[in-house]
Design a protein around this motif. Sequence first.
Motif, short mmCIF file in Angstrom:
data_model
loop_
_atom_site.label_atom_id
_atom_site.label_comp_id
_atom_site.label_asym_id
_atom_site.label_seq_id
_atom_site.Cartn_x
_atom_site.Cartn_y
_atom_site.Cartn_z
N HIS A 201 0.86 -1.19 0.00
CA HIS A 201 0.00 0.00 0.00
C HIS A 201 0.89 1.24 0.00
O HIS A 201 1.70 1.44 0.92
CB HIS A 201 -0.91 0.00 1.23
CG HIS A 201 -1.77 1.22 1.33
ND1 HIS A 201 -2.83 1.47 0.48
CD2 HIS A 201 -1.73 2.27 2.20
CE1 HIS A 201 -3.41 2.60 0.82
NE2 HIS A 201 -2.75 3.12 1.85
N MET A 202 0.76 2.07 -1.02
CA MET A 202 1.54 3.30 -1.13
C MET A 202 3.04 3.02 -1.02
O MET A 202 3.77 3.63 -0.25
CB MET A 202 1.11 4.30 -0.06
CG MET A 202 -0.35 4.71 -0.15
SD MET A 202 -0.73 5.66 -1.64
CE MET A 202 0.17 7.14 -1.29
N GLN A 203 3.51 2.05 -1.79
CA GLN A 203 4.92 1.65 -1.81
C GLN A 203 5.43 1.22 -0.44
O GLN A 203 6.59 1.42 -0.08
CB GLN A 203 5.79 2.80 -2.35
CG GLN A 203 5.45 3.20 -3.77
CD GLN A 203 6.31 4.33 -4.28
OE1 GLN A 203 7.12 4.89 -3.56
NE2 GLN A 203 6.15 4.65 -5.56
N LYS A 204 4.54 0.61 0.33
CA LYS A 204 4.91 0.14 1.66
C LYS A 204 4.19 -1.18 1.93
O LYS A 204 3.02 -1.34 1.57
CB LYS A 204 4.54 1.18 2.72
CG LYS A 204 4.96 0.81 4.12
CD LYS A 204 4.71 1.96 5.08
CE LYS A 204 3.25 2.30 5.16
NZ LYS A 204 2.97 3.33 6.20
N VAL A 205 4.89 -2.11 2.55
CA VAL A 205 4.32 -3.42 2.87
C VAL A 205 3.60 -3.31 4.21
O VAL A 205 4.21 -2.91 5.21
CB VAL A 205 5.40 -4.50 2.92
CG1 VAL A 205 4.79 -5.85 3.29
CG2 VAL A 205 6.12 -4.60 1.57
#
Length: 252
Positions: free
Chosen positions: A190-194
């Motif tokens: 999500h939004m370049q974040k795990v």
Amino acid sequence: MDYQHAQTAGTAGAMGIKESRPARSGQRDSPAGGPGSERRRQSRPSAQAPPAGPAGPRLPAMAEERRFRSASGVPIALRRRQHSASCRELAVRGPRLQLRSLSAATSAVWLAAYGLFAISENSMVLSAAIFITLVGLIIYLHFVKIDQESLLVIGSLGIQVTSSYASGKESTTFIEMGQVKDVVINEAIHMQKVIYYLCILLRDPEDPQGVSEVVPLFQSSKPRLDCLIEVYKSCQEILEQRKTAPQSSEIK
């Protein structure tokens, strides 16, 4: 001579009085083990610890509350309550609605409406701003802002998922235990974040080994992995009890 004799006798009498007073209370000065010391031990109050000061609201029996943080860094609280060996309730409570943020949003809307009113000189602008603010606040408190998400796991019945909104409304979903295949921790980007989330795998009625649906949990609070692990362990303990119960009955 007579005066000195009388003074000596008076002094002796006074000394006799002083010596007779300790004799009257000689039982208190009796040696250890005597009746006086036993009476003194019985009458002496025992020292007690001072009462504990206020420690905040008391939690019910078999309840535990721990502090964690959400995926966005917001502080949250995990409350675990064990009703029985096969019934546990796990609730994640997020931060309450802040009056400061609510006042700031309301003031921004009304200032913008007043600016439009000053330009257009139309009173309908102010009326529309008040109406939009009230309707938006009701929608936000009744359908968007969730204060608490709880998970009630009953080994013999199923899993109940409840979301409590800021307005007091509650949304409840019940899943029968026969439909539950497993409870797992999944990951997503999500939004370049795990990020990690807990979900319930529903059993496929046509294929016992397959999964028909995935039900995500705690979508509003979004706890971090350390909090999800605590919830996962509690759910797995009850699921394991359910799996071992039919085996033990077959052995009997």
